[in-house]
Design a protein around this motif. Sequence first.
Motif, mmCIF file in Angstrom:
data_model
loop_
_atom_site.group_PDB
_atom_site.id
_atom_site.type_symbol
_atom_site.label_atom_id
_atom_site.label_comp_id
_atom_site.label_asym_id
_atom_site.label_seq_id
_atom_site.Cartn_x
_atom_site.Cartn_y
_atom_site.Cartn_z
ATOM 1 N N CYS B 220 0.817 -1.217 0.000
ATOM 2 C CA CYS B 220 0.000 0.000 0.000
ATOM 3 C C CYS B 220 0.848 1.263 0.000
ATOM 4 C CB CYS B 220 -0.935 0.007 1.204
ATOM 5 S SG CYS B 220 -2.148 -1.290 1.142
ATOM 6 N N THR B 221 1.906 1.297 0.825
ATOM 7 C CA THR B 221 2.700 2.526 0.897
ATOM 8 C C THR B 221 3.967 2.433 0.060
ATOM 9 O OG1 THR B 221 4.112 1.884 2.721
ATOM 10 C CG2 THR B 221 1.958 2.731 3.298
ATOM 11 N N ARG B 222 4.154 1.351 -0.647
ATOM 12 C CA ARG B 222 5.347 1.126 -1.475
ATOM 13 C C ARG B 222 6.634 1.322 -0.686
ATOM 14 N NH1 ARG B 222 3.689 0.943 -6.963
ATOM 15 N NH2 ARG B 222 1.518 1.517 -7.034
ATOM 16 N N GLY B 223 6.664 0.732 0.483
ATOM 17 C CA GLY B 223 7.922 0.674 1.216
ATOM 18 C C GLY B 223 8.210 1.837 2.144
ATOM 19 N N SER B 224 7.322 2.837 2.205
ATOM 20 C CA SER B 224 7.620 3.894 3.173
ATOM 21 C C SER B 224 6.994 3.513 4.509
ATOM 22 C CB SER B 224 7.094 5.239 2.691
ATOM 23 O OG SER B 224 5.733 5.359 2.981
ATOM 24 N N LEU B 225 7.796 3.629 5.568
ATOM 25 C CA LEU B 225 7.330 3.188 6.884
ATOM 26 C C LEU B 225 6.332 4.208 7.430
ATOM 27 C CD1 LEU B 225 10.676 1.991 8.413
ATOM 28 C CD2 LEU B 225 8.720 0.578 7.886
ATOM 29 N N GLU B 226 5.080 3.799 7.532
ATOM 30 C CA GLU B 226 4.076 4.694 8.105
ATOM 31 C C GLU B 226 3.564 4.056 9.379
ATOM 32 O OE1 GLU B 226 1.002 5.724 5.440
ATOM 33 O OE2 GLU B 226 2.372 6.558 3.965
ATOM 34 N N TYR B 227 3.235 4.917 10.322
ATOM 35 C CA TYR B 227 2.879 4.375 11.630
ATOM 36 C C TYR B 227 1.382 4.389 11.856
ATOM 37 C CZ TYR B 227 7.824 4.932 11.927
ATOM 38 O OH TYR B 227 9.155 4.845 11.659
ATOM 39 N N VAL B 228 0.602 4.105 10.809
ATOM 40 C CA VAL B 228 -0.845 4.044 11.016
ATOM 41 C C VAL B 228 -1.313 2.604 11.147
ATOM 42 C CG1 VAL B 228 -1.306 6.187 9.829
ATOM 43 C CG2 VAL B 228 -1.301 4.062 8.551
ATOM 44 N N ILE B 229 -0.365 1.657 11.213
ATOM 45 C CA ILE B 229 -0.761 0.249 11.268
ATOM 46 C C ILE B 229 -1.594 -0.035 12.509
ATOM 47 C CG2 ILE B 229 0.111 -2.113 11.431
ATOM 48 C CD1 ILE B 229 2.376 -1.353 9.703
ATOM 49 N N GLU B 230 -1.283 0.679 13.607
ATOM 50 C CA GLU B 230 -2.032 0.461 14.833
ATOM 51 C C GLU B 230 -3.518 0.757 14.599
ATOM 52 O OE1 GLU B 230 -0.180 2.436 18.111
ATOM 53 O OE2 GLU B 230 -1.732 1.732 19.496
ATOM 54 N N ALA B 231 -3.795 1.898 13.946
ATOM 55 C CA ALA B 231 -5.187 2.245 13.656
ATOM 56 C C ALA B 231 -5.824 1.209 12.749
ATOM 57 C CB ALA B 231 -5.259 3.618 13.013
ATOM 58 N N MET B 232 -5.042 0.714 11.771
ATOM 59 C CA MET B 232 -5.596 -0.295 10.870
ATOM 60 C C MET B 232 -5.871 -1.594 11.623
ATOM 61 S SD MET B 232 -3.704 0.407 7.311
ATOM 62 C CE MET B 232 -5.149 0.287 6.324
ATOM 63 N N GLY B 233 -5.047 -1.876 12.616
ATOM 64 C CA GLY B 233 -5.278 -3.066 13.431
ATOM 65 C C GLY B 233 -6.599 -2.976 14.174
ATOM 66 N N TRP B 234 -6.889 -1.793 14.723
ATOM 67 C CA TRP B 234 -8.166 -1.652 15.437
ATOM 68 C C TRP B 234 -9.329 -1.794 14.480
ATOM 69 C CZ3 TRP B 234 -7.728 -2.757 20.100
ATOM 70 C CH2 TRP B 234 -6.678 -2.288 20.887
ATOM 71 N N LEU B 235 -9.149 -1.277 13.245
ATOM 72 C CA LEU B 235 -10.218 -1.447 12.260
ATOM 73 C C LEU B 235 -10.399 -2.924 11.919
ATOM 74 C CD1 LEU B 235 -9.780 1.569 9.851
ATOM 75 C CD2 LEU B 235 -11.876 0.878 10.965
ATOM 76 N N SER B 236 -9.294 -3.686 11.935
ATOM 77 C CA SER B 236 -9.426 -5.125 11.676
ATOM 78 C C SER B 236 -10.226 -5.798 12.778
ATOM 79 C CB SER B 236 -8.048 -5.786 11.595
ATOM 80 O OG SER B 236 -7.243 -5.123 10.691
#
Lengths: 398, 316
Positions: B220-236
């Motif tokens: 999704c981000t083509r290799g740039s480290l973004e720190y929104v994974i936590e939010a995406m985890g809660w959405l999961s």
Amino acid sequence: MFNTKREPLFHLVKRIDVSKKYAWAIRIGAFLLSILVCAAVSALLTEKSMGFFFKYLINGTFGTKRTIWNLFHETAILLLVSIAVTPCFKMKFWNIGGEGQILMGALGCSVALVFMGGQSSDGVTIFVSLVLAFAFGIAWAVIPAFFKARWNTNETLLTLMMNYIAICLVNYFIKSVASSSTGTLTFKEGLVEPLGGNQYILFIIVAVVLTVLMWVYLKYSKHGYELTVVGESENTSRYVGINNKLVIIRTLILCGALCGLIGFLLVSGVNHSLGDATVEGRGFTGLLISWLAHFNPLAMGLASFLFVFIDNGSSQVSNYARLGASYPKVMTGIFFFFIIATEFFINYRIVFKKKKVKEITDNEDTISGETEPMKDEIETDKGNTKENINEEIVKEKV
Amino acid sequence: MFTLIVSQAIRFGIVFLYGSTGEIIIEKSGHLNLGIPGIMCLGAVGGCIGANLTFSSGSVFLTILTAVALSMLFAGLGGALYGLFTISLRCNQNVTGLTITTFGAGVLGFWGSKMGRLGTTFYVASKPFSAPMFGNNIGSDWFSSIFLSHGPLVYLGIAIAIIVAIILKKTRTGLSLNAVGENPAVADASGINVNKYKYIACILGSGISGIGGAFYILDCTRGSLEYVIEAMGWLSVALVIFSLWKPSISILGSFIFGVLYILPNYISGVGFADKELLKIIPYLVTALVLIIISFFKKKETQPPSSLGLSYFREDR
């Protein structure tokens, strides 16, 4: 089938009476161990000695007058959050929405500050923002309580969702008031003045007073008794004539009000700003502390202090060793793992296999050795009775 | 425009799909793992390390294999830690889960900032992941751009969800797992090795969720480290409820969540504030689903009955 035919090497027995000395010895041991592990991990990551870690851990907490005040101030905030969620947990109501409830309190306070700040007198603004903070916090706590009481909706998941709805609402409010802002609103008027010129003292006083009041409420009031009974067994409480629904909603109103107050204090007294990170995850940390301290206010104070000690101290370590802003999160994670594990050693005892038991197991094994798919049911039946017998033998021996 | 939104929605939805498929397996075993956001962060770390390890070999297959394997390993270790605490040590699940989330997000942030200082990037290593699996000459009609233009992990995610759905619904293993989550004492009495099921569910489920984190960074981000994974985890975690603990529904649900997640970026003529309001929808809808299923009390749509409770055989 996956039925084990061997008696395991050890099995667990629940401890019935745990001496306080033993429990505290284990907890203190776990804390010291966690600090050691943190130091070892840091030494690995920084390629410096463990002394470096300890030096800046102390330096960041007890180093200067400012860091000491900061240490106690942060402890007070965290203690207040865990005090606020404690009655819910004592009632076994899994309110993990403390974060959202505090944020809504902060939002309520901010609404008043935006529309009244500078236009009314400071006293009126403070009063209205406090009232709105209470109202917003209570609303966010009562909604899940109502659905839990009426339809038994899963409160863990519902409060979790409401945390994020609160974050979105705060972002919406910030963007609609100041569309060019970077995500935080700052306030200048209508705020609570620092008590005696010391910006830290207000939270500490409020935390101490409310902790004592909450202790009295839980231990000596009828309400406290009722919510404990509801937590222990809903059937029992119905039997003795407690109105479960009323108790759930009443307790969550209390929790919401306290969370609203925290939100008000954070915005009006400490940060003087609102953003979606105003609470900084303290809603979750407070929950962990409340649970791990077994709802004991004194233990909660100590646990909050130790958490803030590691958090502040390791952020100082990370400043000096350039480890980044997330490093304290890793350290506090390690701290919590150790403290959580103590629960097991306090509540259970490991009993190792006795020799006589082994012989019986071996004999039984040869009998039920022939495993045919058709005989599955018979075999599993046998396996279980055998295991039960073994357990009884072990119990008797103990 | 429409096809672009749909294909992007599928892509972002896959992150939720990985997370929710893993979480469904764990919740079916009676464990509410609130550590999924942190475990997805751990998976992202593992995936990036794996991709950077082997992309220089030039083999697309090898790169993807090591990335997936390492992300599953890292996330699986997180799951094993969660399992150790909640299954063997019988600690409170919510408390353990939230700690794992703090820890995992901390590890990702810490590791990410270290990579930033070292100047390590993942853009090159992410190419095999975001490149279309069926080649670049697939045509530009709507069908190909919606269904055929994705990287390989998109199809892997859907395949895993379908396989898990079939296993849960049609096989004996799935039935036993259900029994463990509904009533571990009865499952134990009928000869199911409860702890074994719980451990496998926790580790495997966490591993699958972990691929989601790796997928987010590498595709999704083509290799740039973004720190929104936590939010995406809660959405999961929200998606698990939204799809009523069924991976088959969560394939569709992940697409809906994907649309809602990316829609604010594509809508023009709407103020910043209203875009923030749009972000509420996934959480709000999930909360409503949660409330509505509690009205009806249909057995099929309820959470596993022993969700969140530790099992100790000698308890009554």
